[in-house]
Design an enzyme around this catalytic site. Structure first.
Site, PDB file in Angstrom:
ATOM      1  N   CYS A  57       0.768  -1.247  -0.053  1.00  0.00           N
ATOM      2  CA  CYS A  57      -0.090  -0.126  -0.080  1.00  0.00           C
ATOM      3  C   CYS A  57       0.661   1.447   0.029  1.00  0.00           C
ATOM      4  CB  CYS A  57      -0.867  -0.056   1.089  1.00  0.00           C
ATOM      5  SG  CYS A  57      -2.208  -1.310   1.059  1.00  0.00           S
TER       6      CYS A  57
HETATM    7  N1  LIG Z   1      -4.430  -5.765   1.561  1.00  0.00           N
HETATM    8  C1  LIG Z   1      -4.193  -4.521   2.030  1.00  0.00           C
HETATM    9  O1  LIG Z   1      -3.077  -4.448   3.167  1.00  0.00           O
HETATM   10  C2  LIG Z   1      -5.179  -3.532   1.773  1.00  0.00           C
HETATM   11  C3  LIG Z   1      -4.994  -2.451   2.656  1.00  0.00           C
HETATM   12  C4  LIG Z   1      -5.750  -1.090   2.332  1.00  0.00           C
HETATM   13  C5  LIG Z   1      -6.676  -1.263   0.865  1.00  0.00           C
HETATM   14  N2  LIG Z   1      -6.681  -2.375   0.252  1.00  0.00           N
HETATM   15  C6  LIG Z   1      -7.168  -2.323  -1.189  1.00  0.00           C
HETATM   16  O2  LIG Z   1      -8.162  -3.371  -1.304  1.00  0.00           O
HETATM   17  C7  LIG Z   1      -8.356  -4.106  -2.461  1.00  0.00           C
HETATM   18  C8  LIG Z   1      -8.253  -5.254  -2.386  1.00  0.00           C
HETATM   19  O3  LIG Z   1      -6.905  -5.668  -1.886  1.00  0.00           O
HETATM   20  P1  LIG Z   1      -6.655  -7.056  -1.477  1.00  0.00           P
HETATM   21  O4  LIG Z   1      -5.311  -7.060  -0.742  1.00  0.00           O
HETATM   22  O5  LIG Z   1      -7.773  -7.622  -0.355  1.00  0.00           O
HETATM   23  O6  LIG Z   1      -6.565  -7.971  -2.738  1.00  0.00           O
HETATM   24  P2  LIG Z   1      -6.599  -9.390  -3.134  1.00  0.00           P
HETATM   25  O7  LIG Z   1      -5.806  -9.877  -4.251  1.00  0.00           O
HETATM   26  O8  LIG Z   1      -6.059 -10.231  -1.577  1.00  0.00           O
HETATM   27  O9  LIG Z   1      -7.789 -10.007  -2.980  1.00  0.00           O
HETATM   28  C9  LIG Z   1      -9.042  -9.520  -4.212  1.00  0.00           C
HETATM   29  C10 LIG Z   1      -9.869 -10.545  -4.417  1.00  0.00           C
HETATM   30  O10 LIG Z   1     -10.911 -10.343  -5.177  1.00  0.00           O
HETATM   31  C11 LIG Z   1     -11.357 -11.339  -6.215  1.00  0.00           C
HETATM   32  N3  LIG Z   1     -12.110 -10.813  -7.497  1.00  0.00           N
HETATM   33  C12 LIG Z   1     -11.513 -10.074  -8.275  1.00  0.00           C
HETATM   34  N4  LIG Z   1     -12.418  -9.613  -9.326  1.00  0.00           N
HETATM   35  C13 LIG Z   1     -13.645 -10.034  -8.676  1.00  0.00           C
HETATM   36  C14 LIG Z   1     -14.997  -9.938  -8.954  1.00  0.00           C
HETATM   37  N5  LIG Z   1     -15.412  -9.523 -10.339  1.00  0.00           N
HETATM   38  N6  LIG Z   1     -15.881 -10.570  -8.157  1.00  0.00           N
HETATM   39  C15 LIG Z   1     -15.714 -10.982  -7.294  1.00  0.00           C
HETATM   40  N7  LIG Z   1     -14.425 -10.990  -6.722  1.00  0.00           N
HETATM   41  C16 LIG Z   1     -13.405 -10.627  -7.639  1.00  0.00           C
HETATM   42  C17 LIG Z   1     -10.055 -12.045  -6.392  1.00  0.00           C
HETATM   43  O11 LIG Z   1     -10.310 -13.397  -6.825  1.00  0.00           O
HETATM   44  C18 LIG Z   1      -9.634 -11.972  -4.984  1.00  0.00           C
HETATM   45  O12 LIG Z   1      -9.846 -13.024  -4.153  1.00  0.00           O
HETATM   46  C19 LIG Z   1      -7.269  -3.097  -3.358  1.00  0.00           C
HETATM   47  O13 LIG Z   1      -7.646  -2.151  -3.974  1.00  0.00           O
HETATM   48  C20 LIG Z   1      -6.331  -2.765  -2.177  1.00  0.00           C
HETATM   49  O14 LIG Z   1      -5.507  -1.496  -2.588  1.00  0.00           O
HETATM   50  C21 LIG Z   1      -5.824  -3.583   0.496  1.00  0.00           C
END
Ligand SMILES: NC(=O)c1ccc[n+]([C@@H]2O[C@H](COP(=O)([O-])OP(=O)(O)OC[C@H]3O[C@@H](n4cnc5c(N)ncnc54)[C@H](O)[C@@H]3O)[C@@H](O)[C@H]2O)c1
Length: 453
Positions: free
Chosen positions: A270
């Site tokens: 991030c």
């Molecule tokens: N992980 C962190 O520390 C964190 C912190 C703050 C914000 N975020 C934000 O959160 C968002 C997700 O991050 P994450 O780390 O959880 O990602 P990730 O890659 O771990 O998980 C994303 C999930 O979404 C699923 N997915 C993709 N397209 C889809 C759809 N159309 N329908 C249903 N499921 C779908 C994928 O299969 C996956 O399981 C990003 O925008 C990220 O910037 C993450």
């Protein structure tokens, strides 16, 4: 009162939100395009690795189910949170590729629903993306009107990997961007229900929330870089000690002590990318955002800088062990990790590098293929090392002794980024280089030259 919620995207953040919401008594339907994630949740297991996630899902199984169908989730809930990836693109912006696809399915599901429903985007996006990039998809696919037939909010989370569930349930505040009052009211209700610490809610427009999210992370990274610069100042001042100085700075309520422990750069999924994206946005809007560009440049340059400092003392070909490859302690994540960058910089400068990390080694192996041997065995990493660089405060490093480091050899150099092993300084067999603490010779000479005569 809303009792049924859905989560679109069961990754590191989404699955943790699902578990956290269920633990607060809400019924949660999870959706993912990945069958394995859906199966894992339905079997009461965690779909991804995260602290307490498996435990929470198993404990609150009766309130959790998962499906591949967005339609089923929308029809079975009153509010849907979207937490799909928004990867950085080649410009440094956040791609809406996955979010667009998810919003298309949500719009199609809304078409089949008669009742009011709120869509909440939690994925990190840039200003304007929710209103101009995603809202039109919902209206087009549903044939309905936002603010009338359905609601829309932008609601990012401030969590750290390794403590996602705890952070989600106990945030400093909730950042709530609302399309209209009714959408925001529905979401605020959920926050009051979920929060364990009665966290305040800040409500604002979608765009203000979008800029606030990346501004928080960018500001924190500036604090980190400032502390790293301060560490270098302290090394060059007689008796300099960055911890003493940072403790004093932290007493000032305008500054605060958090994220001011100088040592090594910031990394992870991030911080670096949010800083880069905010700078991209500045460029697009004609804002002078050099502060952000400079911060990124400074942070990325740290590894090279440390290598330059070592070079005069060690010939090419020396064996260097880098302890700590994840971007922070107790983590397996190596994305933008300073430890990995340091290994690369050392290897490019001609050193023979061994990287160690108990958890991250399997992930770092591919990333460092051409640059370093990677091991999860501390003994193996230290076996032939002439120089040891300790980049994280992982537990096994905190108890390293001089004998353990020397392994029968006469002399070794230890570079300690977090000043965790200061007792080593007393051992004549060890050349101890703490980052952020003055070494007598360096410090006095420069100041004398500046002021005498
Ligand atoms: N992980 C962190 O520390 C964190 C912190 C703050 C914000 N975020 C934000 O959160 C968002 C997700 O991050 P994450 O780390 O959880 O990602 P990730 O890659 O771990 O998980 C994303 C999930 O979404 C699923 N997915 C993709 N397209 C889809 C759809 N159309 N329908 C249903 N499921 C779908 C994928 O299969 C996956 O399981 C990003 O925008 C990220 O910037 C993450």
């Amino acid at each position: 009162m809303i009792q049924n919620v859905s989560i679109i995207g069961l990754g590191k953040l989404g699955a943790s939100m699902l578990a956290g919401m269920a633990s607060r008594g809400l019924n949660v339907i999870g959706v993912d395009v990945n069958q394995h994630a859906v199966d894992a949740v339905n079997a009461g297991r965690e779909p991804v690795q995260e602290t307490q996630l498996g435990e929470f899902i198993a404990r609150h199984k009766e309130r959790i189910r998962a499906t591949l169908s967005t339609e089923e989730a929308v029809l079975g809930s009153d509010i849907s949170f979207v937490i799909v990836p928004t990867p950085s693109d080649e410009r440094g912006a956040f791609s809406l590729q996955y979010a667009r696809y998810a919003f298309k399915s949500l719009g199609q599901a809304l078409r089949k629903k008669n009742a009011y429903h709120v869509i909440v985007l939690t994925s990190t996006v840039l200003p304007g993306a929710t209103r101009h990039g995603l809202l039109p998809i919902l209206e087009q696919e549903s044939g309905k009107k936002c603010g009338l037939d359905f609601g829309l909010c932008y609601n990012p989370e401030f969590i750290a990997l390794g403590s996602v569930i705890r952070d989600f349930l106990n945030p400093d505040f909730y950042l709530l961007g609302q399309f209209d009052q009714r959408s925001g009211d529905a979401l605020e209700q959920i926050h009051h229900r979920v929060s364990q610490n009665n966290a305040p809610v800040r409500r604002m427009t979608l765009e203000n929330a979008e800029i606030a999210k990346i501004a928080v992370n960018s500001f924190v990274t500036m604090k980190i870089s400032f502390a790293n610069m301060l560490a270098e100042f302290c090394e060059k001042i007689p008796g300099g000690n960055v911890d003493v100085v940072s403790d004093a700075l932290g007493m000032d309520k305008r500054i605060g002590r958090k994220y001011l422990t100088g040592g090594f750069g910031f990394g992870g999924p991030c911080f670096p990318r949010d800083n880069v994206a905010m700078n991209f946005m500045g460029g697009q809007l004609g804002v002078d955002s050099r502060l952000l560009a400079c911060n990124d440049d400074y942070n990325r340059g740290l590894s090279r800088r440390y290598v330059e400092k070592l070079q005069p003392h060690f010939p090419k070909g020396a064996n260097v062990a880098v302890l700590g490859l994840a971007y922070k302690p107790l983590s397996h994540v190596i994305e933008e990790s300073p430890g990995v960058y340091l290994c690369r910089a050392l290897s490019e400068a001609g050193y023979r590098v061994v990287g160690h990390d108990a958890l991250a080694a399997p992930y770092a192996e591919t990333a460092l293929k051409m640059h370093a041997l990677v091991t999860s065995s501390l003994d193996e990493a230290l076996k032939d090392a002439d120089v040891v660089l300790i980049t994280t405060t992982d537990k096994p490093y905190l108890t390293l002794t001089a004998d353990h480091l020397l392994r029968g050899r006469g002399q070794i150099t230890v570079v300690d980024f977090w000043r965790a092993l200061t007792d080593l300084a007393r051992d004549p067999r060890i050349r101890y280089i703490p980052i952020g603490l003055a070494t007598a010779t360096q410090a006095d000479e420069k100041l004398k030259n500046l002021w005498q005569g």
